[in-house]
Each structure stands twice: as C-alpha cells, then as structure tokens.
Motif scaffolding. Structure first.
Motif, mmCIF file in Angstrom:
data_model
loop_
_atom_site.group_PDB
_atom_site.id
_atom_site.type_symbol
_atom_site.label_atom_id
_atom_site.label_comp_id
_atom_site.label_asym_id
_atom_site.label_seq_id
_atom_site.Cartn_x
_atom_site.Cartn_y
_atom_site.Cartn_z
ATOM 1 N N ALA A 243 -3.346 -10.130 -13.201
ATOM 2 C CA ALA A 243 -4.198 -9.935 -12.027
ATOM 3 C C ALA A 243 -3.770 -8.725 -11.198
ATOM 4 N N SER A 244 -2.466 -8.566 -10.999
ATOM 5 C CA SER A 244 -1.977 -7.445 -10.200
ATOM 6 C C SER A 244 -2.337 -6.112 -10.854
ATOM 7 N N VAL A 249 -5.585 -1.077 -11.167
ATOM 8 C CA VAL A 249 -6.397 -0.244 -12.057
ATOM 9 C C VAL A 249 -7.777 -0.025 -11.446
ATOM 10 N N THR A 250 -8.364 -1.083 -10.906
ATOM 11 C CA THR A 250 -9.681 -0.970 -10.271
ATOM 12 C C THR A 250 -9.630 -0.055 -9.058
ATOM 13 N N MET A 251 -8.592 -0.206 -8.227
ATOM 14 C CA MET A 251 -8.462 0.641 -7.035
ATOM 15 C C MET A 251 -8.295 2.110 -7.399
ATOM 16 N N PHE A 252 -7.690 2.391 -8.548
ATOM 17 C CA PHE A 252 -7.456 3.768 -8.965
ATOM 18 C C PHE A 252 -8.676 4.357 -9.662
ATOM 19 N N MET A 289 2.354 -3.832 -2.336
ATOM 20 C CA MET A 289 1.970 -5.129 -1.796
ATOM 21 C C MET A 289 1.347 -6.010 -2.875
ATOM 22 N N VAL A 290 0.483 -5.418 -3.689
ATOM 23 C CA VAL A 290 -0.183 -6.178 -4.747
ATOM 24 C C VAL A 290 0.842 -6.748 -5.712
ATOM 25 N N ARG A 294 2.458 -10.967 -5.212
ATOM 26 C CA ARG A 294 2.077 -11.871 -6.288
ATOM 27 C C ARG A 294 3.187 -12.059 -7.320
ATOM 28 N N ASN A 295 4.332 -11.450 -7.067
ATOM 29 C CA ASN A 295 5.377 -11.447 -8.078
ATOM 30 C C ASN A 295 6.617 -12.177 -7.565
#
Length: 312
Positions: A243-244, A249-252, A289-290, A294-295
């Motif tokens: 998910a992270s 990848v989507t943001m980039f 942060m992402v 989440r990690n």
C-alpha cells in the motif's frame, strides 16, 4: 559543462515564481521553508534509522534509503533557489546554474521513477516468492539495481539537457516557473523545437513508460498471488506491504504524466507550477510519512534509537 549555443544572446533567465507580491512571497517563504526542512529531516531520519538498525538491513529498506536520498536531492536542487527568490527583488538565475538545475532535476526524477520499478520488483519477489526472497534479491543484485537506477538518471538526463540548452535563445529570458523546467525553458527558444520534443518523447518512453509498465506488471502478478491466499488476514498483510509503495508511485507518476506526456499547446503555466509541486515538494515531504506511519519496523527502529540515547 554544456556550453550555450553560439547564436544565443541570453546569459541569464528570470524565474517568475508564484507571485510578485512581496507580502505573499514572505508567507510562501515560511511555508516552503518549513516543508523543505521537514522533508530533509524526515528523509534523513529514515536513512539514519536504516543504517543504525540491523533489522532494517534488507533489500526493501536498502531501496527505501536510496529513495529518501533522492528525495533530499530533489528538494535541495530546487527549493533553496526558490526560497532566495521569494525574499529577493532579483529573480535572476545564470544560464549555467539553470542548466545545472535542469540536469540535477532530470537525474533525480529519472532515477526516482526507475527506483519505483525496482521497489515494485522487490514487493513482487517478497509476495510471490517469499521463501526464495533473499536468494533471488541477493546483495550483489541489489547493488547492481541501485547503481543501474542512478546511472540511468545521469545518462538519460544528459540528452535532455544537451538538446535543450543548445537551443538558441534570442532575448526572451522570462521563465514562468519557480525553477528551470525543461518545458518552460524550451518555450523561450527562437527556433523550431520539434527535435527536442521528439528526443523528450523517446526519453519519456525509456524513463517513464517502461518503468511504469514494469510496476503495473508487477502488481498484476502480486494481485493474482494475493487472491490465492485463503485467509483474510493473510491477504490484508500482503496488501499492506504494498500500500505504501502504491501511494508514493501514484503521487509521483500522476502529475509527471499529466505534465510531460501532454501537448505543449494545452499546458497552462500556472497549472503546471501548482501540479509540479506534488512531485517536486510534496512527495519528498509525504514519502517518509507514508512509509513510517504504516511501517512497524521503522517505528520500532525509531523507538529503539530514542531509548538507546535516553539510556546513554
């Protein structure tokens, strides 16, 4: 250095930035300074934690530390100059500094896109071949993948910068942007730019479409593997590891594709400046942060380092 064309009469450019209002620029300065400092500190912290904690000495975190290093390089290549211009009455940048900024931006952007493909491959091996993970992704292969990603950035960016900065600039030197972006710079050229547009299209295929295709192919295989897991908990755990990566990848890629894979005639300079902030500034700020929020491993490493320093 790539010299300017013999027919160029331009020795410096003017970067318009976001606003000509000094009061508004001071507000922007505070906001972007905080974003810059937080981005550098957060990404630097991730690199330090990965280096200090032996439990994080795995291929996944090795790639993540390189991604954090790229994020630091990206904001450092662009934001200090932008911050200076926000407080200065002069918005000038020399021809040499402009192409240097353009080159570094290209190196980091291309390398980062390839790193996302490498990290997708890492997740593919981890989920589809968990028992053979360290055998397939051995350290020799990891080092070669990292070297290949960095080398691709240095190599492919040369062509873009060379063809862009060899264009003749005959007096028009105002760039409607906050940094020396290739699209904005070549719009100032006083001759036809179809050759450089063709070069950029070919480079985009190698540096954006092929890595993105590899990412999509990896996640098709990952999805098929996850669907074969019978337990709901097992599916959730497998999906959470991806998910992270999918988020960053989507943001980039979303803003990059929107800007660089569209025709010049339908570009709005003001819209480009805002959208480019997502992959230039906000991704470097949000990526740590992402991954950290989440990690569990990153959070555990942070707590361990803090406890060690408190005891010391």
């Amino acid at each position: 250095m790539f010299p300017a064309s013999n027919y160029s009469s331009v020795t410096e450019f003017i970067l318009l930035g976001f606003s000509s209002d000094p009061a508004l620029n001071r507000i922007f300065f505070i906001i972007f300074l905080l974003l810059y400092l937080c981005s550098v500190l957060a990404n630097g912290l991730i690199i330090i934690l990965i280096c200090l904690d032996s439990h994080l000495h795995t291929p996944m975190y090795f790639f993540l530390s390189n991604l954090s290093l790229l994020d630091i390089g990206n904001v450092t290549a662009i934001m200090p100059q932008m911050l200076v211009h926000m407080l200065s009455s002069s918005k000038l940048i020399s021809f040499e500094r402009c192409w240097m900024q353009l080159y570094i931006f290209g190196v980091i952007g291309i390398s980062e896109g390839i790193f996302f493909a490498v990290m997708a491959y890492d997740r593919y091996i981890a989920i589809c071949f968990p028992l053979r993970y360290m055998l397939i992704l051995n350290w020799d292969l990891c080092v070669w993948l990292v070297v290949g990603a960095w080398a691709s950035g240095f190599f492919f960016s040369i062509f873009h910068v060379f063809f862009t900065m060899k264009l003749p600039f005959c007096g028009h030197n105002v760039i409607n942007h906050y940094f020396c972006d290739g699209l904005s710079v070549r719009n100032l050229a006083c001759r036809d730019t179809h050759i450089i547009e063709l070069v950029d299209l070919v480079l985009s295929i190698f540096t954006m479409l092929i890595p993105l295709s590899l990412i999509l192919a990896s996640y098709v295989r990952i999805t098929m593997a996850i669907l074969k897991i019978k337990s709901t908990q097992g599916r959730y755990k497998a999906f959470s590891t991806c998910a992270s990566h999918l988020t960053v990848v989507t943001m980039f890629y979303a803003p990059v594709i929107y800007i660089y894979m569209r025709s010049n005639s339908i570009h709005s300079p003001e819209k480009i400046k805002v959208i480019s902030l997502f992959y230039n500034v906000f991704t470097a700020f949000l990526n740590p942060m992402v991954y950290s929020l989440r990690n569990k491993d990153i959070k555990a490493a942070f707590i361990k380092v803090m406890m060690r320093n408190r005891v010391a």
